[in-house]
Design a protein around this motif. Structure first.
Motif, mmCIF file in Angstrom:
data_model
loop_
_atom_site.group_PDB
_atom_site.id
_atom_site.type_symbol
_atom_site.label_atom_id
_atom_site.label_comp_id
_atom_site.label_asym_id
_atom_site.label_seq_id
_atom_site.Cartn_x
_atom_site.Cartn_y
_atom_site.Cartn_z
ATOM 1 N N GLY A 30 0.820 -1.215 0.000
ATOM 2 C CA GLY A 30 0.000 0.000 0.000
ATOM 3 C C GLY A 30 0.850 1.259 0.000
ATOM 4 O O GLY A 30 0.334 2.367 0.135
ATOM 5 N N SER A 323 -5.175 -2.201 -6.245
ATOM 6 C CA SER A 323 -5.301 -0.870 -5.635
ATOM 7 C C SER A 323 -6.377 -0.867 -4.558
ATOM 8 O O SER A 323 -7.206 -1.786 -4.470
ATOM 9 C CB SER A 323 -5.700 0.159 -6.706
ATOM 10 O OG SER A 323 -6.952 -0.194 -7.251
ATOM 11 N N GLN A 324 -6.391 0.211 -3.778
ATOM 12 C CA GLN A 324 -7.446 0.400 -2.783
ATOM 13 C C GLN A 324 -8.813 0.430 -3.464
ATOM 14 O O GLN A 324 -9.784 -0.135 -2.974
ATOM 15 C CB GLN A 324 -7.194 1.727 -2.030
ATOM 16 C CG GLN A 324 -8.192 2.021 -0.935
ATOM 17 C CD GLN A 324 -8.082 1.044 0.235
ATOM 18 O OE1 GLN A 324 -6.992 0.767 0.706
ATOM 19 N NE2 GLN A 324 -9.218 0.507 0.678
ATOM 20 N N LYS A 325 -8.852 1.082 -4.637
ATOM 21 C CA LYS A 325 -10.125 1.192 -5.375
ATOM 22 C C LYS A 325 -10.642 -0.203 -5.747
ATOM 23 O O LYS A 325 -11.814 -0.518 -5.568
ATOM 24 C CB LYS A 325 -9.888 2.039 -6.633
ATOM 25 C CG LYS A 325 -11.111 2.325 -7.420
ATOM 26 C CD LYS A 325 -10.816 3.418 -8.463
ATOM 27 C CE LYS A 325 -11.837 3.390 -9.566
ATOM 28 N NZ LYS A 325 -11.378 2.867 -10.826
ATOM 29 N N TYR A 327 -9.822 -2.990 -4.307
ATOM 30 C CA TYR A 327 -10.167 -3.666 -3.046
ATOM 31 C C TYR A 327 -11.600 -3.294 -2.625
ATOM 32 O O TYR A 327 -12.408 -4.152 -2.293
ATOM 33 C CB TYR A 327 -9.157 -3.268 -1.954
ATOM 34 C CG TYR A 327 -9.482 -3.823 -0.598
ATOM 35 C CD1 TYR A 327 -9.011 -5.078 -0.212
ATOM 36 C CD2 TYR A 327 -10.252 -3.097 0.308
ATOM 37 C CE1 TYR A 327 -9.332 -5.602 1.046
ATOM 38 C CE2 TYR A 327 -10.580 -3.606 1.554
ATOM 39 C CZ TYR A 327 -10.106 -4.862 1.926
ATOM 40 O OH TYR A 327 -10.421 -5.381 3.153
ATOM 41 N N ASP A 328 -11.892 -1.991 -2.680
ATOM 42 C CA ASP A 328 -13.231 -1.534 -2.274
ATOM 43 C C ASP A 328 -14.313 -2.116 -3.195
ATOM 44 O O ASP A 328 -15.391 -2.501 -2.727
ATOM 45 C CB ASP A 328 -13.309 0.006 -2.306
ATOM 46 C CG ASP A 328 -12.410 0.641 -1.252
ATOM 47 O OD1 ASP A 328 -12.023 -0.066 -0.297
ATOM 48 O OD2 ASP A 328 -12.082 1.842 -1.392
ATOM 49 N N ARG A 351 -9.953 -8.460 4.982
ATOM 50 C CA ARG A 351 -8.664 -9.052 4.579
ATOM 51 C C ARG A 351 -8.500 -10.448 5.189
ATOM 52 O O ARG A 351 -9.062 -10.725 6.252
ATOM 53 C CB ARG A 351 -7.519 -8.188 5.093
ATOM 54 C CG ARG A 351 -7.338 -6.894 4.363
ATOM 55 C CD ARG A 351 -6.179 -6.131 4.988
ATOM 56 N NE ARG A 351 -5.737 -5.063 4.135
ATOM 57 C CZ ARG A 351 -6.382 -3.909 3.970
ATOM 58 N NH1 ARG A 351 -7.535 -3.689 4.610
ATOM 59 N NH2 ARG A 351 -5.909 -2.983 3.176
ATOM 60 N N LYS A 357 -2.019 -4.931 5.942
ATOM 61 C CA LYS A 357 -1.791 -3.848 4.977
ATOM 62 C C LYS A 357 -1.672 -4.449 3.583
ATOM 63 O O LYS A 357 -1.546 -5.668 3.435
ATOM 64 C CB LYS A 357 -0.557 -3.023 5.339
ATOM 65 C CG LYS A 357 0.712 -3.808 5.447
ATOM 66 C CD LYS A 357 1.871 -2.899 5.750
ATOM 67 C CE LYS A 357 3.140 -3.720 5.628
ATOM 68 N NZ LYS A 357 4.345 -3.017 5.518
ATOM 69 N N PHE A 359 -3.494 -4.703 -0.412
ATOM 70 C CA PHE A 359 -4.882 -4.816 -0.883
ATOM 71 C C PHE A 359 -5.290 -6.275 -1.052
ATOM 72 O O PHE A 359 -5.793 -6.692 -2.089
ATOM 73 C CB PHE A 359 -5.036 -4.033 -2.187
ATOM 74 C CG PHE A 359 -4.450 -2.638 -2.106
ATOM 75 C CD1 PHE A 359 -4.830 -1.775 -1.091
ATOM 76 C CD2 PHE A 359 -3.501 -2.203 -3.015
ATOM 77 C CE1 PHE A 359 -4.292 -0.492 -0.991
ATOM 78 C CE2 PHE A 359 -2.953 -0.931 -2.932
ATOM 79 C CZ PHE A 359 -3.338 -0.070 -1.906
#
Ligand code: NAD
Length: 475
Positions: A30, A323-325, A327-328, A351, A357, A359
């Motif tokens: 991350g 990415s975080q995106k 993951y969301d 997770r 930490k 993704f």
């Protein structure tokens, strides 16, 4: 820290006109681990101009020259093996073994396949007194996604080079470093100046001006349908050709005489490979009602073997999402599956234990899925399997084709006639019988909303060619 803030234009590394950079994140931590140039329309203009200036010369180069160039590229590519594997592991989060065996290898295979395809490629054909000529159409703009950093780029580049088309490449800003290494490979392989140009940056800054540029004759894009549609609209203004490789929601049909062990193994692999970030992922698993319990036991056993974690750690089979995106997005689909009434059979939200930490997500299986649910209709682009039961073969085929996509399909069974019938009935560009490996010479592309056009091997070369009839040439 990797820092590549220059663009490769007309055979030289030049400062990007914006003077700005984009942070690149290592998805396993991350954290930012590099920077890449944030290109703009000025960079695009220079790159397109450089390609335009050489397009007649490159179009008229001999097939032998282009084959020799592809050979030199393949050799230099092999010389950079370790660097490519490192870059892909860091930028994509791919387990290091897969970075080598899948990502590195697929890129190499495309250069070799394009070179081989040129051996028998008919650029000219006599028809009576007349001649039909296929020739490169001009400057091609290439835009690629992050999920296969060497495959997506190399398959387009190898085909364009084989056809005699100069290019401007805009790789994904999330995985730009493998493309930078490719530029260094082309430099070392003496690819003529202007034939290959690299402009790093994001969609708005580089992708849009490239799609709009009046001297670009063709756009070849791989990525989401949303972006593909925007590119097509821009390209339509001056009638550029477009080639689009988009998303999928592919069915994996298990017939009642299938080897359940093999089917369960492959079904799991098709969902967890590259953390499910594969356009051809077989995410809708269709199983006869009578085989459901046996199949699910075996799926669970296979899923238990998928170790998720640090891409550099030994034995890890699945790394993080990009990415975080992403993951969301995947989390929201897992929650949606529960809300829609599907049964959460394996995995689930949040997770995996011990990975706090990066993704990382849990490989997840839903059962009792109705094909109308969003988790069965929308591309999740994560390791999420939807298991759907069917009563008879006709129903299985109907469910398989009840989708806006048509990229791939899979079928497992014994009876050859039934396998062939199902393979012919699936509305998709690629169908795989009993896990057959295929080759980079086969055409690849989608029906329906999965795309327009075909890539790989000789079919890929055709995409970059115009066809001309010269009447009376032999009169
Ligand atoms: P994306 O569409 O968000 O981005 C792809 C590329 O387009 C990136 O380089 C991005 O910077 C660029 N881009 C973004 N906006 C743009 C714009 N307005 N104009 C021009 N370029 C723009 O896709 P992604 O998230 O990188 O990739 C995931 C998607 O790609 C999934 O839907 C997947 O199915 C699809 N995909 C398809 C194939 C295939 O061969 N069919 C292969 C891999 C991925």
């Amino acid at each position: 820290m990797r820092e590549y803030t220059k663009q490769f234009i007309n055979g030289e590394w030049r400062d990007s006109a914006s003077g700005e950079a984009i942070d690149v994140v290592n998805p396993a931590t991350g954290e930012v681990f590099g920077k890449v140039a944030r290109g703009n329309s000025e960079d695009v203009d220079k790159a397109v101009e450089a390609a335009h200036n050489v397009y007649v010369e490159f179009r008229n180069s001999s097939v032998e020259e282009r084959r020799a160039m592809l050979d030199r590229i393949a050799k230099e590519y092999e010389n950079r093996k370790d660097d490519l594997i490192e870059a892909i592991t860091d930028e994509l989060g791919s387990p290091i073994e897969k970075s080598e065996k899948i990502h590195y290898q697929m890129g190499l295979n495309h250069f070799a396949a394009a070179r081989d395809a040129l051996e028998n490629f008919e650029f000219e054909e006599q028809r009576g007194d007349d001649l039909v000529v296929k020739e490169a159409m001009g400057v091609a703009g290439l835009i690629t996604p992050w999920n296969f950093p060497t495959n997506q780029t190399s398959l387009k580049l190898s085909a364009a080079f084989a056809a005699g088309s100069p290019v401007v490449l805009k790789p994904s800003e999330e995985t730009p470093f493998a493309a930078v290494i490719l530029a260094e490979i082309f430099e070392a392989a003496d690819v003529p100046k202007g034939v290959f140009n690299l402009v790093n940056g994001d969609g708005d800054g580089v992708g849009t001006p490239l799609s709009e540029h009046s001297k670009v004759r063709m756009m070849s894009f791989t990525g989401s349908g949303r972006t593909g549609s925007k590119i097509m609209q821009k390209a339509s203004v001056d009638f550029k050709k477009v080639s689009l490789e988009l998303g999928g929601k592919s069915p994996l049909i298990i017939l009642n005489d299938a080897d359940v062990d093999q089917a369960a193994y492959t079904a799991v692999q098709k969902v967890v490979n590259n953390s499910g970030q594969v356009c051809t992922a077989g995410t809708r698993t269709l199983i006869p009602e009578s085989m459901k319990d046996e199949f699910l036991d075996k799926v669970k056993a296979q899923m238990d073997l998928i170790k998720v974690g640090n891409p550099r750690a030994e034995g890890v089979k699945m790394g993080p999402l990009i990415s975080q995106k992403q993951y969301d997005t995947v989390q929201s689909y897992i929650n949606k599956g529960v809300e829609e009434g599907a049964n959460l059979y394996y995995g689930g939200p949040e997770r995996p234990d011990g990975l706090d930490k990066g993704f990382f997500v849990k490989p997840t299986v839903f059962t009792d899925v109705d094909n109308q649910m969003d988790i069965a209709q929308e591309e999740i682009f994560g390791p999420v399997m939807s298991v759907i039961t069917y009563k008879n073969l006709d129903e299985a085929i109907e469910i398989a084709n009840e989708t806006k996509y048509g990229l791939a399909g899979y079928v497992f069974g014994e009876d050859q006639e039934t396998l062939k019938k199902v393979a012919r009935s699936i509305e998709a560009g690629t169908v795989e019988i009993n896990g057959a490996p295929g080759s980079p010479n086969l055409p690849f592309g989608g029906y329906k909303q999965s795309g327009i056009g075909r890539e790989w091997g000789d079919f890929g070369i055709e995409e970059f060619l115009e066809v001309k009839s010269i009447k009376g040439y032999f009169a």
